[in-house]
Design an enzyme around this catalytic site. Sequence first.
Site, short mmCIF file in Angstrom:
data_model
loop_
_atom_site.label_atom_id
_atom_site.label_comp_id
_atom_site.label_asym_id
_atom_site.label_seq_id
_atom_site.Cartn_x
_atom_site.Cartn_y
_atom_site.Cartn_z
N ASP A 83 0.84 -1.20 0.00
CA ASP A 83 0.00 0.00 0.00
C ASP A 83 0.87 1.25 0.00
O ASP A 83 1.94 1.25 -0.62
CB ASP A 83 -0.92 -0.04 1.23
CG ASP A 83 -2.29 0.54 0.95
OD1 ASP A 83 -2.39 1.77 0.81
OD2 ASP A 83 -3.26 -0.23 0.85
N HIS A 132 -3.69 5.88 3.78
CA HIS A 132 -4.43 4.74 3.25
C HIS A 132 -3.91 3.42 3.81
O HIS A 132 -4.67 2.61 4.34
CB HIS A 132 -4.34 4.76 1.72
CG HIS A 132 -5.25 3.79 1.03
ND1 HIS A 132 -4.86 2.51 0.71
CD2 HIS A 132 -6.52 3.91 0.60
CE1 HIS A 132 -5.86 1.89 0.10
NE2 HIS A 132 -6.88 2.71 0.02
N ALA A 240 -7.52 -8.23 -8.68
CA ALA A 240 -8.61 -8.97 -8.05
C ALA A 240 -9.17 -10.07 -8.94
O ALA A 240 -9.67 -11.09 -8.45
CB ALA A 240 -9.73 -8.01 -7.66
N TYR A 242 -7.63 -12.09 -11.04
CA TYR A 242 -6.79 -13.26 -11.31
C TYR A 242 -7.31 -14.49 -10.58
O TYR A 242 -7.81 -14.40 -9.45
CB TYR A 242 -5.34 -13.00 -10.88
CG TYR A 242 -4.59 -12.06 -11.79
CD1 TYR A 242 -4.54 -12.27 -13.17
CD2 TYR A 242 -3.90 -10.97 -11.28
CE1 TYR A 242 -3.83 -11.41 -14.00
CE2 TYR A 242 -3.19 -10.12 -12.10
CZ TYR A 242 -3.16 -10.34 -13.46
OH TYR A 242 -2.45 -9.49 -14.27
N SER A 292 -11.33 -0.70 -0.53
CA SER A 292 -10.00 -0.72 0.09
C SER A 292 -10.05 -1.20 1.52
O SER A 292 -9.08 -1.79 2.03
CB SER A 292 -9.37 0.68 0.07
OG SER A 292 -8.76 0.96 -1.15
#
Length: 423
Positions: A83, A132, A240, A242, A292
């Site tokens: 991140d 974040h 996401a 995959y 997130s």
Amino acid sequence: MPRASLLRASLLRPTLTAAAAALLATAPLLAPPAAAADKLPYSDQCQFPNGLYPGRPWSLQRVLLDELWSRSKGAGVRVAVIDTGVDVKNPQLTAAVDAKSGRNLLPKGLKDEDGDPIERGKENGTTDTVGHGTKVAGIIAARPAAGTGFVGLAPEATIIPIQQNDAEGHGTTDTLAAAIRYAVQAKAGVINISQDTSNAMKPSDDLEKAIDEALAQKIVVVASAGNDGLDGNVKETYPASYDGVLAVAASDRNNERAAFSQSGDFVGVAAPGVDMISTVPSGGHCSDNGTSFSAPYVAGVAALLKARHPDWTARQIVAQIEQTAERTIAGHDRLVGWGVVDPVRALTEDDRPIESPDPQNGLSRAEAPTAAKFQTGETPDERNTRLATYVAVAAAVLVAGTSGTAVAIRDARRRARRVAGVD
């Protein structure tokens, strides 16, 4: 898509401007010491530092934490947070973060849109001017603290901070692939990726290879589904989408898909992503929205399962989370996947590993009413009622008989006295 395609954090707010990022970078130097954040009043404005959130956030109220933690607290599990870095000055994260294993993978010599140099941050990934990554890490493994009901779902797990993106969006698929490989090297058991590529095109093969390398080491990879789901928009997002990655959508307080949450057949489960309280740099908490913050909620559950079942494969842990999610329809849908994650159920209905969720098993169904048994003779209740009636009638007869006898005797005596001339 070129290999240097940009990555974006799954935030609802626009990316911070260079001026705002610079202001945040200097704020800790002007603010009181981190410990003073405990004395600040909690503000709805997300500021660094901020006061402590005084209650228990709704996303934790839906979980019986004592029952959950009686099964596992995530001890011994290392969770890589790829991140914007993780600020260890927040007291709830100081003991949760393995700073020695952290890494900053942002390129050196970066400049903002005005051409001014951007502060790269510490080499161990413990600088977070955006906030974040610090929020993501808190949802996973923040330690308990006096004065607040907020705590991470896996409060004994360890965070590996890997700084790979920043306020300017300098993260690329190349740096993300490098971060995943570093997480494998750092012996992560779970990897959380709360960001996605800037459009729906499939990125370079190297990113997928890095994901496959992590999965081969039985590492659970959790990624946010994205926030472009308004107006029913359906598309794939990466990483996401995959195979093997647990893609997480956002749910609201009603266990329904949050309006912004990206939909698609790749979505594995949903988790709370609205009004999410978590830790911020320099101390305290603030609220935010987005997938997130749904992803780390699920990453925390994965850490709990990983600690309880260290021999389970990544696929088995993902299947367990999917199988035990709360759902009202059989099977999978593109809005919330297999349902909204249920941490307690995931940790209590875990007698054996499964490889894939069962569309029917675990779905609540209404039961038909049971027909009353046909009685050919007198039931016990009927017999008791009959006997009680007999007793009542007999008592009434006895009382009446006694009263009648007394009256007869009295009248006979009166007649006898009248004959004798007494009256």
